[in-house]
Design an enzyme around this catalytic site. Structure first.
Site, PDB file in Angstrom:
ATOM      1  CG  ASP A 156       3.328   9.825  -0.452  1.00 25.88           C
ATOM      2  OD1 ASP A 156       4.046   8.959   0.071  1.00 25.88           O
ATOM      3  OD2 ASP A 156       2.237  10.204   0.031  1.00 25.88           O
ATOM      4  CD  GLN A 200      -1.246   6.667   4.534  1.00 18.73           C
ATOM      5  OE1 GLN A 200      -0.242   7.367   4.620  1.00 18.73           O
ATOM      6  NE2 GLN A 200      -1.207   5.408   4.161  1.00 18.73           N
ATOM      7  CE  LYS A 250       3.244   6.570   5.249  1.00 21.06           C
ATOM      8  NZ  LYS A 250       2.498   6.906   4.038  1.00 21.06           N
TER       9      LYS A 250
HETATM   10  N1  LIG Z   1       0.301   8.706   0.927  1.00 22.52           N
HETATM   11  C1  LIG Z   1       0.541   7.400   0.824  1.00 22.52           C
HETATM   12  N2  LIG Z   1      -0.450   6.531   0.961  1.00 22.52           N
HETATM   13  C2  LIG Z   1      -0.174   5.201   0.835  1.00 22.52           C
HETATM   14  C3  LIG Z   1       1.144   4.735   0.598  1.00 22.52           C
HETATM   15  C4  LIG Z   1       2.147   5.683   0.451  1.00 22.52           C
HETATM   16  O1  LIG Z   1       3.335   5.358   0.200  1.00 22.52           O
HETATM   17  N3  LIG Z   1       1.829   7.009   0.578  1.00 22.52           N
HETATM   18  N4  LIG Z   1       1.402   3.367   0.543  1.00 22.52           N
HETATM   19  C5  LIG Z   1       0.398   2.451   1.015  1.00 22.52           C
HETATM   20  C6  LIG Z   1       0.385   2.324   2.494  1.00 22.52           C
HETATM   21  N5  LIG Z   1       1.727   2.292   2.997  1.00 22.52           N
HETATM   22  C7  LIG Z   1       2.241   3.430   3.527  1.00 22.52           C
HETATM   23  O2  LIG Z   1       1.628   4.381   3.774  1.00 22.52           O
HETATM   24  C8  LIG Z   1       2.493   1.113   2.858  1.00 22.52           C
HETATM   25  C9  LIG Z   1       1.899  -0.126   2.815  1.00 22.52           C
HETATM   26  C10 LIG Z   1       2.670  -1.282   2.702  1.00 22.52           C
HETATM   27  C11 LIG Z   1       4.048  -1.181   2.613  1.00 22.52           C
HETATM   28  C12 LIG Z   1       4.890  -2.386   2.486  1.00 22.52           C
HETATM   29  O3  LIG Z   1       6.083  -2.314   2.417  1.00 22.52           O
HETATM   30  N6  LIG Z   1       4.297  -3.547   2.448  1.00 22.52           N
HETATM   31  C13 LIG Z   1       5.025  -4.773   2.315  1.00 22.52           C
HETATM   32  C14 LIG Z   1       4.558  -5.743   3.332  1.00 22.52           C
HETATM   33  C15 LIG Z   1       4.925  -5.285   4.669  1.00 22.52           C
HETATM   34  C16 LIG Z   1       4.405  -6.258   5.681  1.00 22.52           C
HETATM   35  O4  LIG Z   1       5.080  -7.248   5.927  1.00 22.52           O
HETATM   36  O5  LIG Z   1       3.318  -6.019   6.201  1.00 22.52           O
HETATM   37  C17 LIG Z   1       4.784  -5.412   0.996  1.00 22.52           C
HETATM   38  O6  LIG Z   1       3.781  -5.067   0.353  1.00 22.52           O
HETATM   39  O7  LIG Z   1       5.603  -6.247   0.595  1.00 22.52           O
HETATM   40  C18 LIG Z   1       4.633   0.052   2.651  1.00 22.52           C
HETATM   41  C19 LIG Z   1       3.855   1.193   2.778  1.00 22.52           C
HETATM   42  C20 LIG Z   1      -0.977   2.945   0.583  1.00 22.52           C
HETATM   43  N7  LIG Z   1      -1.167   4.291   0.971  1.00 22.52           N
END
Ligand SMILES: Nc1nc2c(c(=O)[nH]1)N[C@@H](CN(C=O)c1ccc(C(=O)N[C@@H](CCC(=O)O)C(=O)O)cc1)CN2
Length: 262
Positions: free
Chosen positions: A167, A144, A100
């Site tokens: 977020d 996070q 990020k």
């Molecule tokens: N403050 C935050 N914490 C967390 C968030 C967030 O949006 N804000 N989200 C998740 C962690 N994360 C980003 O931080 C995140 C995790 C997974 C994905 C995502 O797109 N995953 C895909 C798979 C991607 C891959 O191939 O590995 C999916 O699930 O299809 C985006 C963001 C928790 N914490």
């Protein structure tokens, strides 16, 4: 079981558990709209699959944001600054935060990350958030997730000033999203929405199947599609959320042909 019922009927039965009369009314309305829609859009919507180049779209969005940021700064405004709070040493969380802040930097947005040990108390974390809320240099703020078990995640999300809540996890932003008002939208749903919009996929009046119902992804996506950011859905279209990946086949099997999958 589903095979003995008409697809349209069974889809209503599964989706909302409404009374039979309500279902019939919806069914009538749906059929009317179906025939109108078929007349207008059949050739376009029936089996239309849109192939999107994510890389090219991302590059384009990067360019647009870089330009917007530079115009903002050139106009005498402060360079946007992202404040990040990262608690503990979960490797995945560290990777997400690194990605990020790297993305922010590419876009011309400055950032800093405050690291806290997993032993940090909830009060200390709330104090830190309060300080960052009041810091005029911080334009956007995120904590996070996940947080250690002794910290109440909702209290932390609600402590972030709604206008800095990049977020979109604050209860006010979630409420606004559900009402179709302008709000901070969680990142993944915002990305899905942007892809749909930029790919020119029309969603008004369509039935949409949302695969997944997590509160930070599936649910907000369903809300965005429900209001289409402008208007309530009409024509009996329904956004589905389904509980488990194994059920996807069953939902698709019973769904009317104009279901889109996300
Ligand atoms: N403050 C935050 N914490 C967390 C968030 C967030 O949006 N804000 N989200 C998740 C962690 N994360 C980003 O931080 C995140 C995790 C997974 C994905 C995502 O797109 N995953 C895909 C798979 C991607 C891959 O191939 O590995 C999916 O699930 O299809 C985006 C963001 C928790 N914490």
């Amino acid at each position: 079981m589903a095979a003995s019922i008409s697809p349209l009927r069974s889809s209503f039965r599964i989706c909302n558990g409404l009374s039979f009369h309500h279902c019939r009314a919806k069914l009538r309305m749906h059929r009317k709209c179906e025939s109108q829609r078929r007349h207008l859009h059949e050739s376009v919507t029936r089996h239309a699959a849109v192939v999107v180049s994510g890389t090219e779209m991302a590059r384009q969005i990067h360019r647009e944001i870089q330009r917007e940021v530079e115009e903002l700064v050139a106009g005498g405004n402060m360079r946007p600054h992202l404040g990040v709070v990262l608690v503990g040493d979960d490797p995945a969380s560290h990777t997400y935060v690194r990605n990020k802040t790297r993305a922010a930097s590419i876009l011309g947005i400055s950032s800093d990350t405050v690291l806290k040990p997993s032993s940090v108390s909830q009060d200390e974390l709330l104090e830190l958030i309060d300080k960052m809320n009041r810091d005029w240099r911080v334009s956007g703020l995120l904590v996070q997730l996940p947080l250690p078990g002794h910290i109440e995640e909702r209290a932390v999300c609600n402590a972030i000033a709604p206008e800095k809540d990049v977020d979109g996890f604050h209860i006010v932003n979630i409420g606004k999203l559900c009402l179709g008002q302008r709000s901070m939208v969680p990142a993944t749903p915002a990305a899905v929405w942007e892809i749909i919009r930029r790919a020119g996929i029309e969603t008004v009046g369509k039935n949409v199947l949302v695969a997944g119902r997590s509160k930070n992804v599936g649910l907000p996506i369903a809300m965005l599609l429900h209001t289409d950011r402008n208007h309530q859905r009409s024509g009996g279209a329904v956004s589905f959320m389904y509980p488990a990946l194994e059920s996807l086949r069953a939902y698709v099997d019973v769904a009317p042909p104009r279901f889109s999958q996300l």
